[in-house]
Design an enzyme around this catalytic site. Structure first.
Site, mmCIF file in Angstrom:
data_model
loop_
_atom_site.group_PDB
_atom_site.id
_atom_site.type_symbol
_atom_site.label_atom_id
_atom_site.label_comp_id
_atom_site.label_asym_id
_atom_site.label_seq_id
_atom_site.Cartn_x
_atom_site.Cartn_y
_atom_site.Cartn_z
ATOM 1 N N THR A 229 56.036 33.754 -28.190
ATOM 2 C CA THR A 229 55.900 34.749 -27.122
ATOM 3 C C THR A 229 57.230 35.471 -26.936
ATOM 4 O OG1 THR A 229 54.241 33.391 -26.034
ATOM 5 C CG2 THR A 229 55.363 34.997 -24.652
ATOM 6 N N GLY A 230 57.158 36.755 -26.593
ATOM 7 C CA GLY A 230 58.379 37.516 -26.335
ATOM 8 C C GLY A 230 58.472 38.727 -27.246
ATOM 9 N N LYS B 30 64.705 28.138 -24.549
ATOM 10 C CA LYS B 30 63.576 29.052 -24.588
ATOM 11 C C LYS B 30 62.958 29.139 -23.192
ATOM 12 C CE LYS B 30 60.619 28.811 -27.827
ATOM 13 N NZ LYS B 30 60.581 30.289 -27.686
ATOM 14 N N GLU C 14 54.720 26.870 -25.579
ATOM 15 C CA GLU C 14 55.553 26.989 -26.784
ATOM 16 C C GLU C 14 55.958 25.597 -27.280
ATOM 17 O OE1 GLU C 14 57.588 31.334 -25.877
ATOM 18 O OE2 GLU C 14 58.675 29.541 -25.316
ATOM 19 N N ASP D 207 58.615 31.709 -33.661
ATOM 20 C CA ASP D 207 58.895 32.103 -32.272
ATOM 21 C C ASP D 207 60.362 32.499 -32.120
ATOM 22 O OD1 ASP D 207 58.598 32.573 -29.567
ATOM 23 O OD2 ASP D 207 58.215 30.485 -29.013
ATOM 24 N N GLY E 159 62.579 32.317 -21.542
ATOM 25 C CA GLY E 159 62.911 33.554 -20.845
ATOM 26 C C GLY E 159 61.647 34.337 -20.495
ATOM 27 N N GLY E 160 60.627 34.189 -21.324
ATOM 28 C CA GLY E 160 59.350 34.862 -21.065
ATOM 29 C C GLY E 160 58.392 33.992 -20.268
ATOM 30 N N ALA F 30 63.907 32.875 -29.454
ATOM 31 C CA ALA F 30 64.659 31.963 -28.588
ATOM 32 C C ALA F 30 65.618 32.792 -27.742
ATOM 33 C CB ALA F 30 65.437 30.948 -29.423
HETATM 34 C C1 5RP Z 1 59.393 33.114 -24.163
HETATM 35 C C2 5RP Z 1 60.500 32.699 -25.064
HETATM 36 C C3 5RP Z 1 61.061 33.732 -25.990
HETATM 37 O O1 5RP Z 1 61.008 33.240 -27.293
HETATM 38 C C4 5RP Z 1 62.484 34.008 -25.608
HETATM 39 O O2 5RP Z 1 62.540 34.350 -24.243
HETATM 40 C C5 5RP Z 1 63.073 35.134 -26.453
HETATM 41 O O3 5RP Z 1 62.467 36.335 -26.113
HETATM 42 P P1 5RP Z 1 62.774 37.692 -26.851
HETATM 43 O O4 5RP Z 1 62.240 37.563 -28.244
HETATM 44 O O5 5RP Z 1 62.056 38.737 -26.042
HETATM 45 O O6 5RP Z 1 64.269 37.908 -26.855
HETATM 46 O O7 5RP Z 1 60.939 31.579 -25.083
HETATM 47 O O8 5RP Z 1 59.031 32.091 -23.287
#
Ligand code: 5RP
Length: 214
Positions: free
Chosen positions: A23-24, A89, A98, A76, A91-92, A78
């Site tokens: 996700t992200g 992980k 995950e 995925d 941030g989303g 990070a």
């Molecule tokens: C979501 C996550 C994402 O992998 C992480 O936040 C990185 O996001 P992005 O690819 O937008 O930089 O852990 O829960």
């Protein structure tokens, strides 16, 4: 750079397999890349409702975890990753699903741009998913570990829970801290991915994509 890392991850996709998808914003690039070879995979497992919708929007079949015998690879992003492949992980906000998909997957391929590679974790606030009624208790416990927990305002996870983003933690031993925080009553899981680190990290840089391995 995120897109380049996402494209490089296609090399790790196992033909005929069910692919775990994160996700992200970086994972979104991966979904676009994956759609170009959707005829050569059985389908995908999604780490969030957002990812599920995007996969289905590209005509990729989405399986529930309980429906599949195995998941050879999980791709995925990070928020931070170290050379030991320990990550922060979440941030989303999708950290729990995950972590579940990562636990099932044979191989974890992390895709990041170069800004995410750090020597020590903790500059990025550590997300902790919590059961709503435990909020005050968990916040006190996290403060006792030296962090400053901040409620993620207006956010509810796909599992109906809340997130505390913990600032100021000094993370010298990510495996120990991941275990310790997960033992606090009311914590669903935290965003340290150290007990199950990535196996490969594809880092997009202005000079191209390089692979880090454990
Ligand atoms: C979501 C996550 C994402 O992998 C992480 O936040 C990185 O996001 P992005 O690819 O937008 O930089 O852990 O829960």
């Amino acid at each position: 750079m995120k897109q380049a890392a996402a494209r490089a991850a296609l090399e790790y996709v196992v033909e005929g397999g069910v692919i775990g998808v994160g996700t992200g914003s970086t994972a979104r690039f991966f979904i676009e890349e994956l759609s170009g070879m959707k005829g050569r995979i059985a389908g995908a497992v999604a780490s969030s409702e957002d990812t599920r919708r995007r996969l289905q929007g590209h005509g990729i079949r989405v399986f529930e975890l309980g429906e599949i015998a195995d998941c050879p690879v999980y791709v995925d992003g990070a928020d931070e990753i170290t050379p030991k492949m320990h990550m922060i992980k979440g941030g989303g906000g999708a950290l729990t699903r995950e972590k579940i998909v990562a636990a099932v997957a044979g191989r974890f391929v992390c895709i990041v741009d170069g800004s995410k590679v750090v020597n020590y974790l903790g500059r990025f606030p550590l997300p902790v998913e919590i059961i709503p009624m435990a909020r005050a208790h968990v916040a006190r416990e996290l403060a006792g570990l030296g962090g400053t927990p901040v409620l993620r305002a207006g956010f509810v996870t796909d599992n109906g829970n809340l997130i505390l983003d913990v600032q100021g933690l000094r993370i010298f031993d990510p495996v120990e801290l991941e275990t310790r925080i997960n033992q606090i009553a009311g914590v669903v899981t935290n965003g340290l991915f150290a007990r199950r680190p990535a196996d490969v990290c594809l880092v997009g840089t202005p000079d191209g994509t390089r692979a880090m391995t454990r």
